[in-house]
Write a protein that holds these residues in place. Structure first.
Motif, PDB file in Angstrom:
ATOM      1  N   GLU A  40       0.935  -0.905   0.305  1.00 36.27           N
ATOM      2  CA  GLU A  40      -0.598  -0.110   0.416  1.00 36.27           C
ATOM      3  C   GLU A  40       1.056   1.527  -0.284  1.00 36.27           C
ATOM      4  O   GLU A  40       1.384   1.042   0.752  1.00 36.27           O
ATOM      5  N   LEU A  41       1.134   1.974  -0.720  1.00 40.21           N
ATOM      6  CA  LEU A  41       1.651   3.402  -1.321  1.00 40.21           C
ATOM      7  C   LEU A  41       0.856   4.600  -0.959  1.00 40.21           C
ATOM      8  O   LEU A  41      -0.154   4.844  -1.593  1.00 40.21           O
ATOM      9  N   LYS A  42       1.599   5.149   0.051  1.00 41.86           N
ATOM     10  CA  LYS A  42       0.405   6.880   0.267  1.00 41.86           C
ATOM     11  C   LYS A  42       1.721   7.962  -0.134  1.00 41.86           C
ATOM     12  O   LYS A  42       2.510   7.737   0.461  1.00 41.86           O
ATOM     13  N   VAL A  43       0.680   8.812  -0.232  1.00 39.00           N
ATOM     14  CA  VAL A  43       1.636  10.045  -0.781  1.00 39.00           C
ATOM     15  C   VAL A  43       1.176  10.930  -0.484  1.00 39.00           C
ATOM     16  O   VAL A  43      -0.270  11.016  -0.268  1.00 39.00           O
ATOM     17  N   ALA A  44       1.691  12.349  -0.511  1.00 39.31           N
ATOM     18  CA  ALA A  44       0.669  13.143   0.034  1.00 39.31           C
ATOM     19  C   ALA A  44       0.037  13.680  -1.175  1.00 39.31           C
ATOM     20  O   ALA A  44      -0.476  12.946  -2.525  1.00 39.31           O
ATOM     21  N   GLU A  45      -1.037  14.627  -1.073  1.00 42.11           N
ATOM     22  CA  GLU A  45      -2.612  14.951  -1.226  1.00 42.11           C
ATOM     23  C   GLU A  45      -2.095  15.236  -3.126  1.00 42.11           C
ATOM     24  O   GLU A  45      -2.507  15.028  -3.869  1.00 42.11           O
TER      25      GLU A  45
END
Length: 76
Positions: free
Chosen positions: A33-38
């Protein structure tokens, strides 16, 4: 696999400090699961999803070499 996704994602975004990768292991496959800034989400996905598709191909190939299955998901 987690380090590879982290390396690729940090190279693509403007805010590499906010990149997070979480590894969820299942019975048959691993989901990264890859989470980055908006504001960086568009850079990871790319036009028509081309960049995330390319990342998935790289991860799929690397995991196949290790006789495993892995996929990448972008989470909000």
């Amino acid at each position: 696999m987690k380090d590879l996704v982290l390396f690729i994602a940090k190279a693509l975004v403007d805010n590499p400090d906010q990149v997070e990768v979480r590894e969820v292991t299942g019975e048959k496959a691993t989901v990264l699961e890859l989470k980055v800034a908006e504001g960086d989400r568009g850079k990871i996905i790319g036009k028509e999803g081309r960049i995330i598709k390319a990342i998935r191909v790289i991860i799929n190939s690397a995991s196949a070499k290790l006789d495993k299955r892995a996929t990448v998901e972008v989470v909000e």
